[in-house]
Write a protein that holds these residues in place. Structure first.
Motif, short mmCIF file in Angstrom:
data_model
loop_
_atom_site.label_atom_id
_atom_site.label_comp_id
_atom_site.label_asym_id
_atom_site.label_seq_id
_atom_site.Cartn_x
_atom_site.Cartn_y
_atom_site.Cartn_z
N LEU A 24 -41.18 38.42 -2.37
CA LEU A 24 -41.67 37.26 -1.66
C LEU A 24 -43.07 37.22 -1.50
N ASP A 25 -43.74 35.96 -1.64
CA ASP A 25 -45.18 35.63 -1.54
C ASP A 25 -45.39 35.37 -0.09
N GLY A 26 -46.39 35.92 0.55
CA GLY A 26 -46.83 35.56 1.93
C GLY A 26 -47.94 36.31 2.20
N ARG A 27 -48.82 35.87 3.43
CA ARG A 27 -50.02 36.62 3.86
C ARG A 27 -49.62 38.15 4.36
N THR A 28 -48.43 38.33 4.92
CA THR A 28 -48.28 39.73 5.49
C THR A 28 -46.82 40.19 4.70
#
Length: 330
Positions: A81-85
């Motif tokens: 999963l992509d995401g900043r955190t």
């Protein structure tokens, strides 16, 4: 050392179970998609084989991705999963790769069976196929499917053993996940292929434990060889094979264990496996050729059953990089 009869018997039983369409591992089972996507394994295998023929480094990349996904939060593709955190952003995962291959496989599967096959199962199947290809067809194992994709991905949940940890501390992490000491030695045997970088071993070469000397546990001839590839204060961060047997560094086999028994382990934990009282006999057994390939397959199947999600706690993503509610990255 000859393989014990009990080991032979256990292996025969395990392989017999795997050959049965009724084999299950918790909620997972062989042939899970027989009715909903009967040709899924053929689709995955074809895409993987085509990719491997162009880039054999995909095998160690996928073994690492599989391990990093499963070990932290269970085999649920939360690492994708992509995401900043998201899990991808945790320091141990910054060098993980292989995502593009999973995207390609997922696209091919979705064309045939829309919204049916989980990304978590695609990781497990693709890894199985790459292990087999990298072994020259000698390490084929059957892996049950039926995983669901996780709805949570957070860098804070990433917990992985580090290359500088002791054997006992490393085993504590495996034991907490119900893996045995033999499981640990087998799964770390994934270092039979793949690379690290000079930056990860500079301390062993030049300033081990702040002594300004090399690690005395490492073969002095290997130290000399590595210093040529990893000169001090060099801006180049070259790749170093984890299996120092040149003829075997890209092949899944037992060569890795022979190398670490000869004090030619690249990572500190690899060297320690060969000398620590908890693991050295197991390393010796595998170095002597005792069924490593079959046992490695067993360990990969067991790893693939850790922390799997079910229908109530997971989902089937149509894109491996984002979950359906778009709120799954903590």
């Amino acid at each position: 050392m000859a393989m014990k009869n009990s080991t032979i018997s256990a292996l025969i039983v395990f392989l017999a179970l795997l050959s049965s369409s009724h084999f299950s591992y918790g909620q997972l089972r062989l042939g899970f998609y027989n009715e909903t996507c009967p040709n899924v394994e053929q689709i995955v295998s074809q895409v993987v084989q085509d990719a491997f023929s162009k880039n054999s480094t995909l095998a160690p990349l996928m073994i690492r991705l599989y391990f990093h996904d499963c070990f932290s939060n269970g085999c649920d593709a939360s690492l994708l999963l992509d995401g900043r955190t998201s899990e991808k952003t945790a320091p141990p995962n910054l060098s993980v790769d292989g995502y593009a291959l999973i995207d390609t496989v997922k696209t091919a599967v979705e064309k045939n069976c829309t919204g049916v096959v989980s990304c978590a199962d695609i990781i497990a199947l693709a890894t199985r196929d790459l292990v087999n290809l990298a072994s020259g067809g000698k390490a084929r194992y059957e892996i049950p499917t039926g995983r669901f994709d996780g709805r949570v991905s957070s860098a804070l949940l990433v917990k992985l053993p580090g290359p500088e940890m002791s054997v006992s501390a490393t085993f504590k992490m495996f034991e907490d996940r119900n893996f045995t000491i033999t499981d640990m030695v087998l799964l770390l045997g994934g270092h039979t292929i793949g690379v690290t970088h000079c930056s990860f071993i500079m301390d062993r070469l030049y300033n081990f434990n702040n002594t300004k000397n090399s690690d005395p546990a490492m073969d002095p001839n290997l130290v000399k060889e590595l210093k040529k590839d990893c000169p001090q204060n060099s801006g180049e961060n070259k790749r170093i094979n984890l299996d120092q047997n040149v003829s075997s560094s890209n092949i899944v086999d037992a060569s890795f264990y022979k190398q670490i028994k000869s004090r030619r382990g690249i990572l500190k934990i690899d060297d320690l496996l060969a000398t620590d009282a908890m693991t050295k006999q197991t390393v010796t057994d595998f170095a002597n050729g005792n069924d490593f390939l079959a046992r490695f397959g067993q360990a990969m199947v067991k790893l693939g059953a850790f922390g799997v999600k079910d229908k109530s706690t997971g989902e089937i993503r149509t894109s491996c990089r984002s979950c359906k509610n778009l709120l799954c990255v903590a």
